[in-house]
Design an enzyme around this catalytic site. Sequence first.
Site, PDB file in Angstrom:
ATOM      1  N   LEU A  95      23.629 -15.327  17.377  1.00 31.11           N
ATOM      2  CA  LEU A  95      24.652 -15.927  19.052  1.00 31.11           C
ATOM      3  C   LEU A  95      25.501 -16.888  18.595  1.00 31.11           C
ATOM      4  O   LEU A  95      25.612 -16.837  18.902  1.00 31.11           O
ATOM      5  CB  LEU A  95      23.443 -15.964  19.790  1.00 31.11           C
ATOM      6  CG  LEU A  95      23.071 -14.854  21.323  1.00 31.11           C
ATOM      7  CD1 LEU A  95      22.522 -13.626  20.532  1.00 31.11           C
ATOM      8  CD2 LEU A  95      22.857 -15.603  22.324  1.00 31.11           C
ATOM      9  N   GLY A  96      25.216 -17.386  16.986  1.00 27.92           N
ATOM     10  CA  GLY A  96      25.875 -18.516  16.691  1.00 27.92           C
ATOM     11  C   GLY A  96      25.419 -19.792  17.552  1.00 27.92           C
ATOM     12  O   GLY A  96      24.102 -19.823  17.563  1.00 27.92           O
ATOM     13  N   GLY A  97      26.595 -20.744  17.976  1.00 27.88           N
ATOM     14  CA  GLY A  97      26.686 -21.738  18.856  1.00 27.88           C
ATOM     15  C   GLY A  97      25.772 -21.251  19.692  1.00 27.88           C
ATOM     16  O   GLY A  97      24.848 -22.545  20.605  1.00 27.88           O
TER      17      GLY A  97
ATOM     18  N   LEU B 176     -11.915 -14.712  24.174  1.00 25.60           N
ATOM     19  CA  LEU B 176     -10.435 -15.140  23.306  1.00 25.60           C
ATOM     20  C   LEU B 176      -9.959 -13.534  22.465  1.00 25.60           C
ATOM     21  O   LEU B 176      -9.116 -13.913  21.845  1.00 25.60           O
ATOM     22  CB  LEU B 176     -10.490 -15.924  22.484  1.00 25.60           C
ATOM     23  CG  LEU B 176     -10.933 -17.086  22.611  1.00 25.60           C
ATOM     24  CD1 LEU B 176     -11.629 -18.003  22.034  1.00 25.60           C
ATOM     25  CD2 LEU B 176      -9.576 -17.990  22.801  1.00 25.60           C
TER      26      LEU B 176
ATOM     27  N   GLU C 219      -4.236 -19.909  21.638  1.00 26.05           N
ATOM     28  CA  GLU C 219      -5.184 -19.149  21.721  1.00 26.05           C
ATOM     29  C   GLU C 219      -5.777 -19.223  20.936  1.00 26.05           C
ATOM     30  O   GLU C 219      -5.705 -17.870  19.743  1.00 26.05           O
ATOM     31  CB  GLU C 219      -4.651 -17.348  22.163  1.00 26.05           C
ATOM     32  CG  GLU C 219      -4.479 -17.644  24.027  1.00 26.05           C
ATOM     33  CD  GLU C 219      -4.837 -18.015  24.229  1.00 26.05           C
ATOM     34  OE1 GLU C 219      -6.811 -17.718  24.274  1.00 26.05           O
ATOM     35  OE2 GLU C 219      -4.966 -18.331  25.634  1.00 26.05           O
ATOM     36  N   GLY C 220      -5.667 -19.540  19.374  1.00 29.20           N
ATOM     37  CA  GLY C 220      -6.182 -20.364  18.234  1.00 29.20           C
ATOM     38  C   GLY C 220      -4.475 -20.074  17.432  1.00 29.20           C
ATOM     39  O   GLY C 220      -3.373 -19.008  17.594  1.00 29.20           O
ATOM     40  N   THR C 221      -4.658 -21.025  16.430  1.00 29.07           N
ATOM     41  CA  THR C 221      -3.362 -20.895  15.413  1.00 29.07           C
ATOM     42  C   THR C 221      -3.458 -19.787  14.423  1.00 29.07           C
ATOM     43  O   THR C 221      -4.741 -19.204  14.122  1.00 29.07           O
ATOM     44  CB  THR C 221      -2.866 -22.229  14.651  1.00 29.07           C
ATOM     45  OG1 THR C 221      -4.210 -22.042  14.053  1.00 29.07           O
ATOM     46  CG2 THR C 221      -2.930 -23.427  15.180  1.00 29.07           C
TER      47      THR C 221
ATOM     48  N   ARG D 199      -5.740 -12.978  22.908  1.00 29.77           N
ATOM     49  CA  ARG D 199      -5.357 -12.505  21.527  1.00 29.77           C
ATOM     50  C   ARG D 199      -4.942 -11.722  21.195  1.00 29.77           C
ATOM     51  O   ARG D 199      -3.398 -11.336  21.088  1.00 29.77           O
ATOM     52  CB  ARG D 199      -6.596 -13.070  20.507  1.00 29.77           C
ATOM     53  CG  ARG D 199      -6.329 -14.391  20.528  1.00 29.77           C
ATOM     54  CD  ARG D 199      -7.587 -14.618  18.750  1.00 29.77           C
ATOM     55  NE  ARG D 199      -8.298 -16.044  18.820  1.00 29.77           N
ATOM     56  CZ  ARG D 199      -9.469 -16.414  18.620  1.00 29.77           C
ATOM     57  NH1 ARG D 199     -10.138 -15.916  17.609  1.00 29.77           N
ATOM     58  NH2 ARG D 199      -9.318 -17.525  18.667  1.00 29.77           N
TER      59      ARG D 199
ATOM     60  N   PHE E  51     -14.150 -21.678   7.214  1.00 28.63           N
ATOM     61  CA  PHE E  51     -13.080 -22.539   8.390  1.00 28.63           C
ATOM     62  C   PHE E  51     -13.254 -24.016   8.524  1.00 28.63           C
ATOM     63  O   PHE E  51     -12.592 -24.884   8.450  1.00 28.63           O
ATOM     64  CB  PHE E  51     -14.207 -22.073   9.996  1.00 28.63           C
ATOM     65  CG  PHE E  51     -13.585 -20.508   9.967  1.00 28.63           C
ATOM     66  CD1 PHE E  51     -12.753 -20.083  10.917  1.00 28.63           C
ATOM     67  CD2 PHE E  51     -15.349 -19.509   9.804  1.00 28.63           C
ATOM     68  CE1 PHE E  51     -12.283 -19.325  11.283  1.00 28.63           C
ATOM     69  CE2 PHE E  51     -14.590 -18.039   9.833  1.00 28.63           C
ATOM     70  CZ  PHE E  51     -13.746 -18.138  10.714  1.00 28.63           C
TER      71      PHE E  51
END
Length: 198
Positions: free
Chosen positions: A152-154, A53, A177-179, A57, A197
Amino acid sequence: ENKSTPGFSVEKIEHKIALKVVQNGQITLKDVRLPEANRLQGGNSFRDTARVLRMTRYMVGWASTGIQMGAFEATLKYAQERLQFGKPIASFQMIQDLLAKMLANLTACQCLMLRLAQLDDEGKLGDHHAALAKAFCTAKSRETVSWGREVLGGNGIVADYNVARFFADAEALYSYEGTYQMQNLIVGKAITGHGAFI
Ligand SMILES: Cc1cc2nc3c(=O)[nH]c(=O)nc-3n(C[C@H](O)[C@H](O)[C@H](O)COP(=O)(O)OP(=O)(O)OC[C@H]3O[C@@H](n4cnc5c(N)ncnc54)[C@H](O)[C@@H]3O)c2cc1C
């Protein structure tokens, strides 16, 4: 090879809005038995999982930096070409403000990721470094792509102009990969010495 192993099943996850070219599967394991030769060698504890991880990450940190670079380049090109009131929108102050903020975000992420690469070369890259960078770069990436989408608008919601693709992909990077919260809890534990945690 293990597709036919009893107890193993995988179902394709449909209707994703991000990373659409990647096929993701919902894997279910029920009483699966494997010969030792088929076991992933070296994976003996969560410590080994954490090593994987750490590097994934780190890679997501780079990927979210790359997303910002891609979004910035596509946005700048669009702003130079799109004419409104007889001028390219790139010549308007408020568009330049968005472009400058995008560039600042992606430059900060490049510098942070460069430092992580140096730490990795020195054998000093820790889980908390990777978590800090993953959280920061993916959060900045969300901000950067939303400013690009705005310029970019629309057309910002049309995949053909690329920025919408970066906009959607940034969401997956922010959570996998983990919030964001999990990364900050890893950093929080390193800072305070207290695991929060659960
Ligand atoms: C494109 C993609 C590819 C993926 N690939 C893989 C893969 O190859 N292998 C794999 O195993 N997984 C994979 N995942 C799953 C991914 O790792 C998880 O979605 C992610 O870790 C979040 O877990 P969750 O979806 O169960 O969310 P949950 O754990 O249900 O979390 C939901 C929300 O609650 C918050 N939360 C949960 N617990 C806490 C807490 N204690 N304190 C504060 N907030 C908390 C989370 O931060 C999040 O905001 C993938 C996901 C995506 C989107």
